[in-house]
Design a protein around this motif. Structure first.
Motif, PDB file in Angstrom:
ATOM      1  N   THR A  20       0.742  -1.277   0.114  1.00 43.57           N
ATOM      2  CA  THR A  20      -0.089  -0.166  -0.059  1.00 43.57           C
ATOM      3  C   THR A  20       0.960   1.248  -0.017  1.00 43.57           C
ATOM      4  OG1 THR A  20      -1.815  -1.232   1.149  1.00 43.57           O
ATOM      5  CG2 THR A  20      -1.908   1.318   1.171  1.00 43.57           C
ATOM      6  N   VAL A  21       1.861   1.307   0.791  1.00 40.94           N
ATOM      7  CA  VAL A  21       2.734   2.270   0.867  1.00 40.94           C
ATOM      8  C   VAL A  21       3.614   2.605  -0.352  1.00 40.94           C
ATOM      9  CG1 VAL A  21       4.867   3.254   1.798  1.00 40.94           C
ATOM     10  CG2 VAL A  21       3.116   2.487   3.332  1.00 40.94           C
ATOM     11  N   MET A  24       0.711   3.772  -3.210  1.00 38.00           N
ATOM     12  CA  MET A  24       0.250   5.128  -2.798  1.00 38.00           C
ATOM     13  C   MET A  24       1.199   6.246  -3.049  1.00 38.00           C
ATOM     14  SD  MET A  24      -2.041   4.532   0.789  1.00 38.00           S
ATOM     15  CE  MET A  24      -2.080   6.521   1.013  1.00 38.00           C
ATOM     16  N   GLY A  25       2.532   5.888  -2.584  1.00 40.20           N
ATOM     17  CA  GLY A  25       3.584   6.945  -2.641  1.00 40.20           C
ATOM     18  C   GLY A  25       4.256   6.914  -4.254  1.00 40.20           C
ATOM     19  N   ALA A  31       7.664  10.484  -1.301  1.00 39.46           N
ATOM     20  CA  ALA A  31       6.682  10.073  -0.816  1.00 39.46           C
ATOM     21  C   ALA A  31       6.036   8.756   0.045  1.00 39.46           C
ATOM     22  CB  ALA A  31       5.367   9.860  -2.210  1.00 39.46           C
ATOM     23  N   VAL A  32       7.142   7.995  -0.450  1.00 34.31           N
ATOM     24  CA  VAL A  32       7.409   6.541   0.293  1.00 34.31           C
ATOM     25  C   VAL A  32       7.549   6.588   1.852  1.00 34.31           C
ATOM     26  CG1 VAL A  32       8.225   4.256   0.095  1.00 34.31           C
ATOM     27  CG2 VAL A  32       7.130   5.372  -1.811  1.00 34.31           C
ATOM     28  N   LEU A  35       5.156   7.851   4.031  1.00 34.93           N
ATOM     29  CA  LEU A  35       3.979   7.006   4.300  1.00 34.93           C
ATOM     30  C   LEU A  35       4.610   5.852   5.260  1.00 34.93           C
ATOM     31  CD1 LEU A  35       2.429   6.998   0.915  1.00 34.93           C
ATOM     32  CD2 LEU A  35       1.429   8.005   2.887  1.00 34.93           C
ATOM     33  N   THR A  36       5.814   5.407   5.102  1.00 32.06           N
ATOM     34  CA  THR A  36       6.548   4.533   5.969  1.00 32.06           C
ATOM     35  C   THR A  36       6.588   4.796   7.175  1.00 32.06           C
ATOM     36  OG1 THR A  36       7.798   3.636   3.899  1.00 32.06           O
ATOM     37  CG2 THR A  36       8.324   2.802   6.118  1.00 32.06           C
ATOM     38  N   LEU A  38       4.286   6.763   8.819  1.00 28.61           N
ATOM     39  CA  LEU A  38       2.994   6.811   9.332  1.00 28.61           C
ATOM     40  C   LEU A  38       2.478   5.432   9.539  1.00 28.61           C
ATOM     41  CD1 LEU A  38       1.147   9.248   7.027  1.00 28.61           C
ATOM     42  CD2 LEU A  38       1.742   9.505   9.510  1.00 28.61           C
TER      43      LEU A  38
END
Length: 147
Positions: A20-21, A24-25, A31-32, A35-36, A38
């Motif tokens: 997903t990460v 999504m990124g 972006a990755v 998100l990681t 989070l």
């Protein structure tokens, strides 16, 4: 039994989270990485709120960083450099499920060898067999080392 299930659950959560990460990124490190972070915060939140799920939270954090880190490394140094040692390269949608399958397989083997051979490996039987083997080895060694 609960520890085995917690490890499988942690790996499954990390598999879903890492894929997903990554997508999504849009496979971009800028972006990755947040998100990681989070995902880590979510795992640590579960760890602090429910400490009995320590194994699940830690396994999910470690597995997420292994999977996402491998893909980030591929972006940084390239697939050719990653495969110079003969190891095959897997994209994230293959790497994450392969890791889940390998964890489940390893835990299944560990479960079988931990719980099923119990009557064979009781302490008395194991101690007796090891003692007899050591006695034979000592006699064999003494017989062949004396002039």
């Amino acid at each position: 039994m609960q520890g085995f299930l917690a490890r499988v659950l942690g790996t499954a959560v990390a598999t879903v989270a890492s894929i997903t990460v990554w997508y999504m990124g849009d496979q971009k490190p800028a972006a990755v990485i947040p998100l990681t972070y989070l995902v880590f915060v979510g795992s640590l939140y579960i760890l602090f709120k429910k400490p009995q799920h320590l194994i699940t939270a830690v396994i999910s954090i470690v597995t997420t960083i292994l999977i996402v880190g491998y893909e980030l490394q591929d972006l940084k140094i390239g697939t050719k450099a990653l495969t110079t040692n003969g190891q095959a390269f897997y994209t994230i949608y293959l790497l994450a499920p392969y890791r889940l399958v390998s964890v489940v397989t390893g835990l299944t083997v560990a479960f079988i060898w931990t719980y099923f051979p119990f009557p064979i490996t009781t302490h008395r039987t194991l101690r007796k067999d090891i003692g007899a083997t050591l006695y034979l080895m000592a006699n064999y060694t003494l017989a062949h080392t004396q002039p």
